[in-house]
Design an enzyme around this catalytic site. Structure first.
Site, PDB file in Angstrom:
ATOM      1  N   TYR A  59       1.311  -0.929  -0.119  1.00 37.96           N
ATOM      2  CA  TYR A  59       0.142  -0.197   0.179  1.00 37.96           C
ATOM      3  C   TYR A  59       0.851   1.067  -0.081  1.00 37.96           C
ATOM      4  O   TYR A  59       1.460   1.357   0.914  1.00 37.96           O
ATOM      5  CB  TYR A  59      -0.957   0.367   1.492  1.00 37.96           C
ATOM      6  CG  TYR A  59      -2.314   0.648   0.845  1.00 37.96           C
ATOM      7  CD1 TYR A  59      -2.580   1.301   0.310  1.00 37.96           C
ATOM      8  CD2 TYR A  59      -3.370  -0.456   1.277  1.00 37.96           C
ATOM      9  CE1 TYR A  59      -4.481   1.480  -0.107  1.00 37.96           C
ATOM     10  CE2 TYR A  59      -4.461  -0.717   0.530  1.00 37.96           C
ATOM     11  CZ  TYR A  59      -5.030   0.702  -0.131  1.00 37.96           C
ATOM     12  OH  TYR A  59      -6.375   0.684  -0.388  1.00 37.96           O
ATOM     13  N   GLU A  61      -0.209   4.734  -0.498  1.00 33.87           N
ATOM     14  CA  GLU A  61      -1.165   6.155  -0.723  1.00 33.87           C
ATOM     15  C   GLU A  61       0.014   7.327  -0.881  1.00 33.87           C
ATOM     16  O   GLU A  61       1.065   7.282   0.369  1.00 33.87           O
ATOM     17  CB  GLU A  61      -2.013   6.342  -0.013  1.00 33.87           C
ATOM     18  CG  GLU A  61      -3.532   6.085  -0.142  1.00 33.87           C
ATOM     19  CD  GLU A  61      -4.560   6.352   0.844  1.00 33.87           C
ATOM     20  OE1 GLU A  61      -5.997   5.553   0.412  1.00 33.87           O
ATOM     21  OE2 GLU A  61      -4.352   6.622   1.598  1.00 33.87           O
ATOM     22  N   ASP A 205      -5.351  13.714 -25.333  1.00 29.69           N
ATOM     23  CA  ASP A 205      -5.709  12.644 -24.624  1.00 29.69           C
ATOM     24  C   ASP A 205      -5.104  11.768 -25.880  1.00 29.69           C
ATOM     25  O   ASP A 205      -5.664  11.270 -26.631  1.00 29.69           O
ATOM     26  CB  ASP A 205      -7.144  12.173 -24.529  1.00 29.69           C
ATOM     27  CG  ASP A 205      -7.527  10.905 -24.425  1.00 29.69           C
ATOM     28  OD1 ASP A 205      -6.614   9.612 -23.427  1.00 29.69           O
ATOM     29  OD2 ASP A 205      -8.704  10.482 -23.394  1.00 29.69           O
ATOM     30  N   THR A 231      -2.645   6.334 -22.503  1.00 28.59           N
ATOM     31  CA  THR A 231      -2.256   4.277 -21.684  1.00 28.59           C
ATOM     32  C   THR A 231      -1.388   4.374 -21.321  1.00 28.59           C
ATOM     33  O   THR A 231      -0.209   4.827 -22.507  1.00 28.59           O
ATOM     34  CB  THR A 231      -3.715   3.738 -22.282  1.00 28.59           C
ATOM     35  OG1 THR A 231      -2.904   3.898 -23.782  1.00 28.59           O
ATOM     36  CG2 THR A 231      -5.437   4.297 -22.277  1.00 28.59           C
ATOM     37  N   LYS A 234      -0.886   0.398 -24.516  1.00 31.24           N
ATOM     38  CA  LYS A 234      -1.402  -0.291 -26.007  1.00 31.24           C
ATOM     39  C   LYS A 234      -0.216   0.347 -26.498  1.00 31.24           C
ATOM     40  O   LYS A 234       0.606  -1.007 -26.456  1.00 31.24           O
ATOM     41  CB  LYS A 234      -2.460   1.535 -26.798  1.00 31.24           C
ATOM     42  CG  LYS A 234      -3.925   1.315 -25.555  1.00 31.24           C
ATOM     43  CD  LYS A 234      -4.971   2.828 -26.359  1.00 31.24           C
ATOM     44  CE  LYS A 234      -5.473   2.391 -26.142  1.00 31.24           C
ATOM     45  NZ  LYS A 234      -6.087   2.757 -24.648  1.00 31.24           N
ATOM     46  N   ARG A 240      -1.231  -2.573 -18.503  1.00 32.80           N
ATOM     47  CA  ARG A 240      -2.863  -1.436 -18.513  1.00 32.80           C
ATOM     48  C   ARG A 240      -2.047  -0.302 -17.124  1.00 32.80           C
ATOM     49  O   ARG A 240      -2.430  -0.648 -15.669  1.00 32.80           O
ATOM     50  CB  ARG A 240      -3.153  -2.899 -18.482  1.00 32.80           C
ATOM     51  CG  ARG A 240      -4.987  -2.140 -18.078  1.00 32.80           C
ATOM     52  CD  ARG A 240      -5.453  -3.880 -18.652  1.00 32.80           C
ATOM     53  NE  ARG A 240      -5.515  -4.105 -19.707  1.00 32.80           N
ATOM     54  CZ  ARG A 240      -5.475  -3.405 -21.188  1.00 32.80           C
ATOM     55  NH1 ARG A 240      -6.604  -2.730 -20.988  1.00 32.80           N
ATOM     56  NH2 ARG A 240      -5.588  -4.187 -22.339  1.00 32.80           N
TER      57      ARG A 240
HETATM   58  C1  LIG Z   1      -8.787   8.355 -26.469  1.00 35.50           C
HETATM   59  C2  LIG Z   1      -9.038   7.447 -25.352  1.00 35.50           C
HETATM   60  N1  LIG Z   1      -9.111   7.883 -23.970  1.00 35.50           N
HETATM   61  C3  LIG Z   1      -8.786   7.044 -22.873  1.00 35.50           C
HETATM   62  C4  LIG Z   1      -9.039   5.787 -22.893  1.00 35.50           C
HETATM   63  C5  LIG Z   1      -9.484   5.211 -20.898  1.00 35.50           C
HETATM   64  O1  LIG Z   1      -8.700   4.357 -21.190  1.00 35.50           O
HETATM   65  P1  LIG Z   1      -8.983   2.738 -20.668  1.00 35.50           P
HETATM   66  O2  LIG Z   1      -9.775   2.532 -21.077  1.00 35.50           O
HETATM   67  O3  LIG Z   1      -7.773   2.936 -20.040  1.00 35.50           O
HETATM   68  O4  LIG Z   1      -9.244   3.618 -19.060  1.00 35.50           O
HETATM   69  C6  LIG Z   1      -9.085   4.721 -24.229  1.00 35.50           C
HETATM   70  C7  LIG Z   1      -9.289   3.632 -24.630  1.00 35.50           C
HETATM   71  O5  LIG Z   1      -8.789   3.535 -25.515  1.00 35.50           O
HETATM   72  C8  LIG Z   1      -8.530   6.128 -25.632  1.00 35.50           C
HETATM   73  O6  LIG Z   1      -8.437   5.886 -26.270  1.00 35.50           O
END
Ligand SMILES: Cc1ncc(COP(=O)(O)O)c(C=O)c1O
Length: 412
Positions: A59, A61, A205, A231, A234, A240
């Site tokens: 843990y 935090e 994003d 993320t 990918k 993950r």
């Molecule tokens: C553009 C975009 N934002 C956010 C996410 C969310 O990722 P997660 O599935 O890890 O929550 C994804 C997932 O494919 C994504 O393609």
């Protein structure tokens, strides 16, 4: 000890044969079918080792040097390594590696910059926006007032004039650029210019392209965006999870938005695995991989178009292809089912300006297992045969088994 190692040493099999069979079954499924889901990849055995390590017990935090729990001195080393490697890899002033997922990263970015009720401009969901970009079934659509921009009906490319016009009309507090299905690069300089014009924050994003960015195969949003969400699982080929990059001036707000605002204890085994993945992504071998991913995607897009599918925007700049199988006489949902029966695993997705669903696929995983531009027309041919109804899925399943046997993702 990794799961695969545990299975190999029979630890799990002896203790829990039922679950061991599940894991072996999944390993077999991944090895003998074609993983064409654009958001998936095969992590390295080193990443799996970190994920299956005793850091899973810890843990932690808080942040390194300022934890709510005792005994964090080694966890702190792991997190500092992950943070430093992420900063170096992406040239960012600050990195937060605690976000549990891409969605958690986006939630934290909004929490750092916005208040409920603020207006946000993002790619509309039917045009490739993610759930976190304003879906009514997601926190984003419930808590913020989203306005959606889109792609051009003819070309499928982003409609930059519309982005500028909507920004001027709605004066959003933030503009989001990023997509789950748009196969081309975002012009981050353009979005920065629009954001500056209307006094908005720019949130990139980059969940999908971040691995290509790491390998120098796609432009980086880091110099342009106030906050970059990503993320790690990918093309980047890590565990993950999520990650946030920003400038020093937003570091405190971003960290507080992750913990304690939206999350509790950090997942230290995942953070250690992120550190491993960032280390791997800084190598020349990874840069070569990232470029091969794009070359394979271009080859696959061209081969699918030659087979008669309507490839959105006519091709791709990235690992990702969006295509309409309608010219072959099937809709996306039926196509996905038939392909799955033949051992080819991919997703359906919305098609801009259409009612029917299309197909979304990517080359990150097949490239990791060693396939190249020679194999892409073979994959497209197998797909087209099934979609046209000319080849029995069960027979094509055997061809897929033969193809994947030549490219094992993990040592047997
Ligand atoms: C553009 C975009 N934002 C956010 C996410 C969310 O990722 P997660 O599935 O890890 O929550 C994804 C997932 O494919 C994504 O393609």
């Amino acid at each position: 000890m990794t799961v695969t190692h545990a299975l190999e040493t029979d630890v799990l099999r002896r203790q829990d044969p039922e679950l061991a069979d599940v894991l072996l079954g999944e390993r077999e499924r991944q090895a003998t079918t074609l993983q064409l889901i654009a958001a998936e990849n095969f992590t390295s055995p080193a990443v799996l080792a970190a994920l299956g390590s005793t850091l899973a017990n810890k843990y932690a935090e808080g942040y390194p040097g300022a934890r709510h729990h005792g005994g964090c001195e080694i966890a702190d080393v792991a997190e500092r390594l992950a943070v430093e490697r992420a900063k170096d890899l992406f040239g960012a002033e600050h990195a937060n590696v605690q976000a549990h997922s891409g969605s958690s990263a986006v939630l934290a970015a909004y929490a750092a910059l916005l208040r409920p009720g603020d207006t946000v401009l993002a790619l509309a969901l039917p045009h490739g926006g993610h759930l976190t970009h304003g879906s009514p079934v997601n926190f984003s659509g419930r808590w913020f007032d989203f306005v959606g921009y889109g792609v051009d009906a003819e070309s499928g490319f982003l409609d930059h004039d519309q982005v500028r016009a909507l920004a001027r009309a709605h004066r959003p507090k933030a503009i989001v650029c990023g997509s789950i299905a748009y196969p081309r690069h975002f012009d981050y300089a353009f979005f920065r210019e629009v954001a500056d014009e209307v006094g908005a924050y720019l949130i990139a994003d980059a969940a999908h392209p971040i691995g290509l960015v790491a390998g120098g195969a796609a432009p980086s949003p880091v110099p342009y965006a106030d906050i970059v969400c990503a993320t790690t699982h990918k093309v980047l080929r890590g565990p993950r999870g999520g990650m946030i990059l920003c400038g020093a001036e937003l570091a405190g707000r971003v960290d507080r938005a992750v913990f304690p605002f939206t999350q509790g204890g950090a997942q230290m085994h995942t953070i250690a695995a992120k550190a491993v993945a960032f280390g791997e992504a800084a190598t020349e071998a990874f840069a070569a991989y990232a470029h091969r991913v794009v070359a394979n995607a271009r080859a696959l897009a061209a081969a699918l178009a030659a087979e008669g599918l309507a490839v959105v925007t006519g091709g791709t700049d990235t690992h990702l292809i969006t295509a309409d199988p309608a010219p072959l006489g099937v809709d996306g949902r039926t196509a996905r089912g038939r392909l799955a029966a033949a051992g080819m695993v991919l997703d359906c997705c919305a098609l801009p300006h259409a009612d029917a669903r299309g197909l979304r696929l990517g080359t990150a995983a097949v490239t990791t297992q060693g396939m190249g531009e020679r194999e892409m027309p073979v994959v497209a041919g197998l797909m087209a045969g099934v979609l046209r109804g000319r080849a029995e899925p069960a027979r094509v399943r055997e061809d897929v088994r033969e193809l994947t046997a030549a490219f094992p993702p993990y040592p047997r």
